[in-house]
Design an enzyme around this catalytic site. Sequence first.
Site, short mmCIF file in Angstrom:
data_model
loop_
_atom_site.label_atom_id
_atom_site.label_comp_id
_atom_site.label_asym_id
_atom_site.label_seq_id
_atom_site.Cartn_x
_atom_site.Cartn_y
_atom_site.Cartn_z
N SER A 50 0.84 -1.20 0.00
CA SER A 50 0.00 0.00 0.00
C SER A 50 0.88 1.25 0.00
O SER A 50 2.11 1.16 0.14
CB SER A 50 -0.87 0.00 1.26
OG SER A 50 -0.05 0.15 2.41
N ASP A 89 -1.07 -1.49 -4.04
CA ASP A 89 -2.43 -1.67 -3.54
C ASP A 89 -3.02 -0.29 -3.18
O ASP A 89 -2.39 0.48 -2.45
CB ASP A 89 -2.35 -2.57 -2.28
CG ASP A 89 -3.70 -2.98 -1.75
OD1 ASP A 89 -4.65 -3.07 -2.55
OD2 ASP A 89 -3.80 -3.24 -0.53
N ASP A 111 -6.94 3.79 -7.30
CA ASP A 111 -8.21 3.74 -6.59
C ASP A 111 -8.83 5.13 -6.52
O ASP A 111 -8.56 5.90 -5.61
CB ASP A 111 -8.00 3.16 -5.18
CG ASP A 111 -9.30 3.05 -4.42
OD1 ASP A 111 -10.36 3.42 -4.99
OD2 ASP A 111 -9.27 2.59 -3.27
N HIS A 187 -12.70 -3.83 4.34
CA HIS A 187 -11.37 -4.14 4.87
C HIS A 187 -11.42 -4.43 6.38
O HIS A 187 -12.36 -4.02 7.05
CB HIS A 187 -10.43 -2.94 4.65
CG HIS A 187 -10.09 -2.73 3.20
ND1 HIS A 187 -10.23 -1.53 2.56
CD2 HIS A 187 -9.61 -3.58 2.27
CE1 HIS A 187 -9.84 -1.65 1.30
NE2 HIS A 187 -9.47 -2.88 1.09
N GLY A 218 -10.84 -6.93 0.68
CA GLY A 218 -11.45 -7.28 1.95
C GLY A 218 -11.79 -8.76 2.02
O GLY A 218 -12.85 -9.15 2.52
N ALA A 219 -10.87 -9.60 1.54
CA ALA A 219 -11.19 -11.03 1.39
C ALA A 219 -10.68 -11.91 2.54
O ALA A 219 -10.83 -13.13 2.50
CB ALA A 219 -10.63 -11.54 0.06
N ASP A 262 -4.78 -9.18 3.73
CA ASP A 262 -3.83 -8.53 4.62
C ASP A 262 -4.15 -8.87 6.08
O ASP A 262 -3.30 -9.37 6.83
CB ASP A 262 -3.89 -7.00 4.40
CG ASP A 262 -2.78 -6.27 5.13
OD1 ASP A 262 -1.97 -6.92 5.81
OD2 ASP A 262 -2.73 -5.03 5.04
N THR A 263 -5.40 -8.64 6.46
CA THR A 263 -5.82 -8.83 7.85
C THR A 263 -5.48 -10.22 8.41
O THR A 263 -5.00 -10.33 9.55
CB THR A 263 -7.35 -8.57 7.96
OG1 THR A 263 -7.58 -7.20 7.60
CG2 THR A 263 -7.87 -8.82 9.36
P1 13P Z 1 -8.45 -7.62 4.27
O1 13P Z 1 -8.51 -6.49 5.26
O2 13P Z 1 -9.73 -8.40 4.28
O3 13P Z 1 -7.26 -8.48 4.45
O4 13P Z 1 -8.35 -6.97 2.79
C1 13P Z 1 -7.13 -6.51 2.31
C2 13P Z 1 -7.29 -5.73 1.06
O5 13P Z 1 -8.33 -5.66 0.44
C3 13P Z 1 -6.08 -5.03 0.55
O6 13P Z 1 -6.36 -4.27 -0.58
O1 G3H Z 2 -6.46 -2.42 2.03
C1 G3H Z 2 -5.55 -2.02 2.73
C2 G3H Z 2 -4.45 -2.93 3.15
O2 G3H Z 2 -4.89 -3.75 4.20
C3 G3H Z 2 -3.24 -2.11 3.49
O3 G3H Z 2 -3.48 -1.36 4.62
O4 G3H Z 2 -2.96 1.05 4.25
O5 G3H Z 2 -2.73 -0.03 6.52
O6 G3H Z 2 -1.08 -0.54 4.69
P1 G3H Z 2 -2.50 -0.14 5.05
ZN ZN Z 3 -8.28 -3.36 -0.56
#
Ligand code: 13P
Ligand code: G3H
Ligand code: ZN
Length: 314
Positions: A50, A89, A111, A187, A218-219, A262-263
């Site tokens: 990101s 991202d 985006d 997310h 957000g997967a 990511d999460t």
């Molecule tokens: P999560 O928060 O569900 O992991 O989504 C990450 C994401 O969409 C990064 O662009």
């Molecule tokens: O969608 C966002 C990703 O989880 C990255 O998050 O902006 O905290 O690095 P961040």
């Molecule tokens: Zn995202």
Amino acid sequence: MYVKSTKEILDKANAGYYGVGAFNINDIEFLAGIMSAAVEKRSPVIIQASEGAMAYAGNGDFRKGAYVLTDIVRRYADDVPVPVALHLDHGHDMDHVMAAIKAGFTSVMIDASARPFEENLAITSEVVKIAHAAGISVEAELGRLVGVEDNVSVAERDATLVDPNEAKIFVEKTGVDFLAPAIGTSHGAFKFKGEAKLDFERLQRVKAMTKIPLVLHGASSVLEEDVQKANAYGAKIEGAKGVPFDVLKESIKYGINKINTDTDLRIAFIAELRKALHDKPSEIDPRNFFKPAIEAVKKVVAQRMDVLGSSGKA
Ligand code: 13P
Ligand code: G3H
Ligand code: ZN
């Protein structure tokens, strides 16, 4: 091997009806876990960073961070037998997009989904022109990733989620390579209050009208086991809920090919780190805390590669 363009990976996934995980990194620790899983599972993989990750990797300087991330990902990708892509991202402005392109990322996301449709279209078209000239691919987004509760009106859903007719026009006019259609995810660790439901009817219409690889933001699945472990060692993550594996599989069946995660990595890493800090009070070498946390990231990624169907596809 480091690919030239992320499109190489996603066009194959689109043709083969499987999903490829796009995993966020900020540093070497997450990258190491993801790469070990990709090699073990013989899976193509997309690493993504990101704007915040770029700034973090560059110690506050996002342009420097873009080079740092490209260097480490390329180096890790060089001697492995699986295709590896590096993606920006949620690029929100031209400065970050240009920094990623110049540094050698293999794709960028622009985006502009918070802006009116015509503005999103104009900005995305501009990015596509520049990125394609550099030989790399582009992702854009339509609709808003705010999640949708069960009891909202049709008008509210339409205002938040992707409009399939707009998606068709958008893809045709911009020439974008992958599209993230908002279909009800959000997310973070708190995606749904009730049942995890996505708008698959809308997704199928977007796929039929665009035919390009689609992206699920957000997967993360928000694994119960990792949340419980984190909480057992002092975290306070209550009421977390993600996208279950069967819902991910269904979304792939209807046209999703890039699955942003990511999460799940964050929770797995933090849970193991908390445990290691608790278990080894006299340890002062950070590597001995990070090593088990990297293993936890690897485990989550490997499991997702099996679920998404990318294992064995490299
Ligand atoms: P999560 O928060 O569900 O992991 O989504 C990450 C994401 O969409 C990064 O662009
Ligand atoms: O969608 C966002 C990703 O989880 C990255 O998050 O902006 O905290 O690095 P961040
Ligand atoms: Zn995202």
